[in-house]
Design a protein around this motif. Structure first.
Motif, PDB file in Angstrom:
ATOM      1  N   LYS A 120       0.832  -1.210   0.000  1.00  0.00           N
ATOM      2  CA  LYS A 120       0.000   0.000   0.000  1.00  0.00           C
ATOM      3  C   LYS A 120       0.864   1.257   0.000  1.00  0.00           C
ATOM      4  O   LYS A 120       0.560   2.225  -0.696  1.00  0.00           O
ATOM      5  CB  LYS A 120      -0.936   0.004   1.210  1.00  0.00           C
ATOM      6  CG  LYS A 120      -2.058  -1.006   1.087  1.00  0.00           C
ATOM      7  CD  LYS A 120      -2.919  -1.029   2.324  1.00  0.00           C
ATOM      8  CE  LYS A 120      -3.966  -2.129   2.205  1.00  0.00           C
ATOM      9  NZ  LYS A 120      -4.714  -2.306   3.452  1.00  0.00           N
ATOM     10  N   THR A 150      -1.037  -5.278 -12.729  1.00  0.00           N
ATOM     11  CA  THR A 150      -2.008  -4.603 -13.586  1.00  0.00           C
ATOM     12  C   THR A 150      -3.399  -4.685 -12.970  1.00  0.00           C
ATOM     13  O   THR A 150      -4.117  -3.681 -12.874  1.00  0.00           O
ATOM     14  CB  THR A 150      -2.020  -5.216 -14.998  1.00  0.00           C
ATOM     15  OG1 THR A 150      -0.708  -5.096 -15.559  1.00  0.00           O
ATOM     16  CG2 THR A 150      -3.019  -4.518 -15.902  1.00  0.00           C
ATOM     17  N   ASN A 151      -3.792  -5.875 -12.539  1.00  0.00           N
ATOM     18  CA  ASN A 151      -5.105  -6.045 -11.904  1.00  0.00           C
ATOM     19  C   ASN A 151      -5.238  -5.195 -10.648  1.00  0.00           C
ATOM     20  O   ASN A 151      -6.281  -4.577 -10.412  1.00  0.00           O
ATOM     21  CB  ASN A 151      -5.357  -7.521 -11.582  1.00  0.00           C
ATOM     22  CG  ASN A 151      -5.595  -8.339 -12.833  1.00  0.00           C
ATOM     23  OD1 ASN A 151      -6.002  -7.816 -13.873  1.00  0.00           O
ATOM     24  ND2 ASN A 151      -5.322  -9.629 -12.763  1.00  0.00           N
ATOM     25  N   TYR A 152      -4.184  -5.158  -9.828  1.00  0.00           N
ATOM     26  CA  TYR A 152      -4.194  -4.354  -8.604  1.00  0.00           C
ATOM     27  C   TYR A 152      -4.410  -2.875  -8.954  1.00  0.00           C
ATOM     28  O   TYR A 152      -5.242  -2.199  -8.349  1.00  0.00           O
ATOM     29  CB  TYR A 152      -2.880  -4.550  -7.849  1.00  0.00           C
ATOM     30  CG  TYR A 152      -2.825  -3.887  -6.491  1.00  0.00           C
ATOM     31  CD1 TYR A 152      -3.287  -4.543  -5.359  1.00  0.00           C
ATOM     32  CD2 TYR A 152      -2.291  -2.608  -6.328  1.00  0.00           C
ATOM     33  CE1 TYR A 152      -3.227  -3.945  -4.102  1.00  0.00           C
ATOM     34  CE2 TYR A 152      -2.231  -2.003  -5.094  1.00  0.00           C
ATOM     35  CZ  TYR A 152      -2.699  -2.676  -3.978  1.00  0.00           C
ATOM     36  OH  TYR A 152      -2.647  -2.068  -2.741  1.00  0.00           O
ATOM     37  N   LEU A 154      -5.668  -1.574 -11.743  1.00  0.00           N
ATOM     38  CA  LEU A 154      -6.990  -1.361 -12.342  1.00  0.00           C
ATOM     39  C   LEU A 154      -8.068  -1.319 -11.263  1.00  0.00           C
ATOM     40  O   LEU A 154      -9.021  -0.540 -11.351  1.00  0.00           O
ATOM     41  CB  LEU A 154      -7.293  -2.453 -13.371  1.00  0.00           C
ATOM     42  CG  LEU A 154      -6.417  -2.435 -14.635  1.00  0.00           C
ATOM     43  CD1 LEU A 154      -6.731  -3.637 -15.523  1.00  0.00           C
ATOM     44  CD2 LEU A 154      -6.566  -1.124 -15.403  1.00  0.00           C
ATOM     45  N   GLN A 155      -7.923  -2.155 -10.225  1.00  0.00           N
ATOM     46  CA  GLN A 155      -8.880  -2.145  -9.117  1.00  0.00           C
ATOM     47  C   GLN A 155      -8.853  -0.819  -8.354  1.00  0.00           C
ATOM     48  O   GLN A 155      -9.833  -0.443  -7.719  1.00  0.00           O
ATOM     49  CB  GLN A 155      -8.594  -3.295  -8.144  1.00  0.00           C
ATOM     50  CG  GLN A 155      -8.917  -4.656  -8.708  1.00  0.00           C
ATOM     51  CD  GLN A 155      -8.418  -5.780  -7.817  1.00  0.00           C
ATOM     52  OE1 GLN A 155      -7.797  -5.552  -6.783  1.00  0.00           O
ATOM     53  NE2 GLN A 155      -8.694  -7.012  -8.226  1.00  0.00           N
ATOM     54  N   GLN A 156      -7.713  -0.124  -8.426  1.00  0.00           N
ATOM     55  CA  GLN A 156      -7.584   1.166  -7.748  1.00  0.00           C
ATOM     56  C   GLN A 156      -8.008   2.332  -8.646  1.00  0.00           C
ATOM     57  O   GLN A 156      -7.806   3.487  -8.291  1.00  0.00           O
ATOM     58  CB  GLN A 156      -6.131   1.371  -7.285  1.00  0.00           C
ATOM     59  CG  GLN A 156      -5.562   0.262  -6.440  1.00  0.00           C
ATOM     60  CD  GLN A 156      -6.368  -0.018  -5.195  1.00  0.00           C
ATOM     61  OE1 GLN A 156      -6.820   0.907  -4.516  1.00  0.00           O
ATOM     62  NE2 GLN A 156      -6.567  -1.281  -4.881  1.00  0.00           N
ATOM     63  N   GLY A 157      -8.544   2.011  -9.817  1.00  0.00           N
ATOM     64  CA  GLY A 157      -9.058   3.049 -10.697  1.00  0.00           C
ATOM     65  C   GLY A 157      -8.097   3.513 -11.780  1.00  0.00           C
ATOM     66  O   GLY A 157      -8.411   4.428 -12.535  1.00  0.00           O
ATOM     67  N   THR A 159      -5.971   3.145 -15.340  1.00  0.00           N
ATOM     68  CA  THR A 159      -6.344   2.567 -16.632  1.00  0.00           C
ATOM     69  C   THR A 159      -5.084   2.088 -17.341  1.00  0.00           C
ATOM     70  O   THR A 159      -3.972   2.545 -17.038  1.00  0.00           O
ATOM     71  CB  THR A 159      -7.079   3.603 -17.510  1.00  0.00           C
ATOM     72  OG1 THR A 159      -6.291   4.789 -17.589  1.00  0.00           O
ATOM     73  CG2 THR A 159      -8.449   3.931 -16.950  1.00  0.00           C
TER      74      THR A 159
END
Length: 197
Positions: A120, A150-152, A154-157, A159
């Motif tokens: 974090k 990448t997934n992490y 993208l989950q945080q907004g 792109t």
């Protein structure tokens, strides 16, 4: 030696308290002249300082531990590897040091929690330092493979520009201070003047 406060902190996952608890206990037993080195939870103590990102205290604690104890406690040496990587800002190395040791049941929760907290912190650092960053660099900073990083993100907004493999950072909204209305300032000045006279 009474380690009940340390055990309670570990059981309640209050990991941010561990360094202070251990420091206080060490001072108490030292003041009483009680030898503590053999049964002392050196690795947990060191990990406690690492958890709160107190690298200087970690270094001093490491230096104060006799070499015979360092040689006999592999988990302590593994904890120090994390501290060394933090000291040298080897971001990927921190994750390697975490994953490179089979932690005891006692330390596993603390190390796992530190790993999440560190991820974090690194993500916040990336967010404040970059407007775009490569997937590869993001993975390096977060200690993940490229797909997971990448997934992490993208989950945080964030792109993804898939053609360039660049992540576009979603900036946090900037909180602006409310401007003071000059007429309110004038009224406040008059009020204070009235109180003083």
């Amino acid at each position: 030696m009474d380690f009940s406060s340390l055990k309670d902190a570990m059981a309640s996952k209050s990991y941010e308290k561990i360094a202070d608890i251990c420091d206080e206990l060490m001072l108490q037993v030292s003041a009483q002249g009680i030898p503590y080195r053999d049964e002392w939870p050196h690795a947990i103590h060191l990990l406690g300082h690492i958890y709160v990102n107190d690298i200087n205290s970690s270094r001093f604690l490491w230096k104060s531990i006799p070499s015979t104890i360092k040689e006999s406690q592999p988990e302590l040496v593994a904890a120090w590897k994390i501290g060394q990587r933090l000291w040298t800002r080897d971001y990927a190395g921190v994750y390697e040091a975490i994953r490179g040791f089979d932690w005891s049941e006692e330390a596993r929760g603390l190390v796992s929690s530190f790993s999440e907290l560190y991820t974090k912190r690194m993500f916040q650092l990336l967010m404040s330092a970059y407007s775009t960053i490569s997937v590869r660099d993001t993975a390096l900073f977060l200690g993940m493979n490229e797909e997971a990083a990448t997934n992490y993100a993208l989950q945080q907004g964030w792109t993804l520009d898939s053609s360039s493999q660049m992540l576009i950072v979603k900036k946090q909204p900037i909180v602006t201070e409310q401007k003071l209305d000059p007429s309110k300032l004038q009224r406040l000045t008059e009020y204070v003047f009235h109180l003083e006279h």
